[in-house]
Design a protein around this motif. Structure first.
Motif, PDB file in Angstrom:
ATOM      1  N   ARG A 151      35.012  29.963   0.578  1.00 44.02           N
ATOM      2  CA  ARG A 151      34.146  29.500   1.661  1.00 44.02           C
ATOM      3  C   ARG A 151      34.760  29.858   3.009  1.00 44.02           C
ATOM      4  O   ARG A 151      35.984  29.847   3.165  1.00 44.02           O
ATOM      5  CB  ARG A 151      33.937  27.991   1.555  1.00 44.02           C
ATOM      6  CG  ARG A 151      33.423  27.573   0.199  1.00 44.02           C
ATOM      7  CD  ARG A 151      33.521  26.071   0.041  1.00 44.02           C
ATOM      8  NE  ARG A 151      32.479  25.406   0.812  1.00 44.02           N
ATOM      9  CZ  ARG A 151      31.224  25.272   0.387  1.00 44.02           C
ATOM     10  NH1 ARG A 151      30.872  25.756  -0.782  1.00 44.02           N
ATOM     11  NH2 ARG A 151      30.331  24.658   1.114  1.00 44.02           N
TER      12      ARG A 151
ATOM     13  N   THR B  27      33.702  26.182   7.320  1.00 45.01           N
ATOM     14  CA  THR B  27      33.049  25.180   6.496  1.00 45.01           C
ATOM     15  C   THR B  27      34.039  24.296   5.753  1.00 45.01           C
ATOM     16  O   THR B  27      33.675  23.262   5.245  1.00 45.01           O
ATOM     17  CB  THR B  27      32.104  25.832   5.467  1.00 45.01           C
ATOM     18  OG1 THR B  27      32.881  26.580   4.536  1.00 45.01           O
ATOM     19  CG2 THR B  27      31.093  26.724   6.137  1.00 45.01           C
TER      20      THR B  27
ATOM     21  N   ASP C 212      32.745  19.032   5.558  1.00 43.24           N
ATOM     22  CA  ASP C 212      32.298  19.642   4.316  1.00 43.24           C
ATOM     23  C   ASP C 212      32.727  18.757   3.157  1.00 43.24           C
ATOM     24  O   ASP C 212      33.921  18.598   2.896  1.00 43.24           O
ATOM     25  CB  ASP C 212      32.929  21.028   4.188  1.00 43.24           C
ATOM     26  CG  ASP C 212      32.542  21.734   2.892  1.00 43.24           C
ATOM     27  OD1 ASP C 212      31.724  21.164   2.126  1.00 43.24           O
ATOM     28  OD2 ASP C 212      33.044  22.837   2.654  1.00 43.24           O
TER      29      ASP C 212
ATOM     30  N   TYR D 143      26.580  19.737  -3.685  1.00 46.93           N
ATOM     31  CA  TYR D 143      27.159  21.064  -3.861  1.00 46.93           C
ATOM     32  C   TYR D 143      26.251  22.152  -3.284  1.00 46.93           C
ATOM     33  O   TYR D 143      26.697  23.050  -2.555  1.00 46.93           O
ATOM     34  CB  TYR D 143      27.394  21.304  -5.356  1.00 46.93           C
ATOM     35  CG  TYR D 143      28.099  22.592  -5.662  1.00 46.93           C
ATOM     36  CD1 TYR D 143      29.467  22.707  -5.474  1.00 46.93           C
ATOM     37  CD2 TYR D 143      27.396  23.696  -6.125  1.00 46.93           C
ATOM     38  CE1 TYR D 143      30.127  23.899  -5.751  1.00 46.93           C
ATOM     39  CE2 TYR D 143      28.049  24.877  -6.414  1.00 46.93           C
ATOM     40  CZ  TYR D 143      29.413  24.972  -6.218  1.00 46.93           C
ATOM     41  OH  TYR D 143      30.043  26.152  -6.484  1.00 46.93           O
TER      42      TYR D 143
ATOM     43  N   ALA E 129      26.053  21.968   0.587  1.00 43.98           N
ATOM     44  CA  ALA E 129      27.270  22.497   1.191  1.00 43.98           C
ATOM     45  C   ALA E 129      27.253  24.030   1.144  1.00 43.98           C
ATOM     46  O   ALA E 129      27.632  24.692   2.108  1.00 43.98           O
ATOM     47  CB  ALA E 129      28.501  21.948   0.493  1.00 43.98           C
TER      48      ALA E 129
ATOM     49  N   GLN F 170      24.941  25.440   3.818  1.00 47.18           N
ATOM     50  CA  GLN F 170      25.533  25.463   5.152  1.00 47.18           C
ATOM     51  C   GLN F 170      26.355  26.728   5.338  1.00 47.18           C
ATOM     52  O   GLN F 170      26.379  27.315   6.414  1.00 47.18           O
ATOM     53  CB  GLN F 170      26.409  24.227   5.362  1.00 47.18           C
ATOM     54  CG  GLN F 170      25.632  22.930   5.478  1.00 47.18           C
ATOM     55  CD  GLN F 170      24.705  22.925   6.676  1.00 47.18           C
ATOM     56  OE1 GLN F 170      25.053  23.379   7.757  1.00 47.18           O
ATOM     57  NE2 GLN F 170      23.486  22.414   6.494  1.00 47.18           N
TER      58      GLN F 170
END
Length: 234
Positions: A146, A150, A155, A225, A228, A231
């Motif tokens: 990631r 984030t 997060d 999940y 996230a 995003q």
């Protein structure tokens, strides 16, 4: 399993119907538009409807399949839904899971999965049983590292260890604890301990017990999940 296929490409639609029939699946009908699809659902009361995400003849073709899914779920909440997308995205999964609270009996698969009919029929069987199915390709995308922006306190996945994130990703595909243990070549008790820790870290702790509560926590964890992951796509 009684199925209705919604696909606007005549050749692909015919191939899909033929493949399902050869596998012993009852295809009650096929359609290329929303109105025809809903008429078939009215007539045949299927167990599951498979929906192409993009239907060129609809006013808003890009996510026409999701719009049909919304209409079918509103009129026939017992019918399972499996959307096939050329390029499945987290946003598509989120919209599917937002059809009902708590989400159930929905799936999102890559359209190129039609080359593996066992994978497709397994997904159909699972959504008919009330499960949520997310394409493994999409989960693999979410498993990739990631961006630094984030992985912050904002997060929720930042609270998880790499192993816990790996297990949560497999939960997001709809796998059972036993299936996860087999995939990771570890003890079932190890998966169960990790899931308990994951639920605590994500704030999904309740004194309630029972199978339904366990299912709800898995669904909520999957939503966290996916959101996230969404995003990180923006």
């Amino acid at each position: 399993m009684r199925v209705i296929v919604v696909e606007d490409d005549p050749m692909l639609r015919a191939t899909f119907v033929t493949a399902l029939t050869h596998l012993g699946v009852e295809v009650a009908g096929s359609a290329e538009t929303a109105d025809h699809a809903l008429a078939l659902v009215d007539e045949h009361a299927p167990d599951v409807v498979t929906l192409d995400l993009r239907l060129a003849k609809e006013p808003e073709p890009a996510d026409a399949g999701l719009r049909i899914a919304e209409r079918v779920r509103a009129r026939y909440p017992e019918v399972a839904l499996l959307v096939l997308a050329g390029s499945p995205k987290v946003a598509h999964a989120e919209k599917l899971m937002a059809l009902e609270e708590p989400p159930r009996a929905v799936g999102l698969m890559a359209k190129d999965s039609l080359g593996d009919m066992e994978l497709i029929t397994d997904a159909m069987s699972r959504v008919v049983k009330g499960q949520i199915v997310i394409d493994p390709q999409l989960v693999r995308q979410l498993l990739s590292p990631r961006p630094a922006r984030t992985t912050s306190a904002a997060d929720p996945l930042a609270r998880l260890t790499p192993r816990e994130r790996e297990i949560l990703a497999l939960v997001a595909t709809g796998l059972s604890n036993l299936a996860i243990a087999q995939k990771l070549s570890c003890a079932l008790s190890n998966v169960e301990r990790n899931l308990t820790t994951i639920f605590h870290k994500l704030g999904l702790v309740s004194a309630d017990a029972g199978e339904q509560r366990s299912l709800n926590r898995r669904v909520l964890a999957t939503l966290i999940y996916l959101r996230a992951g969404n995003q990180s796509e923006r």
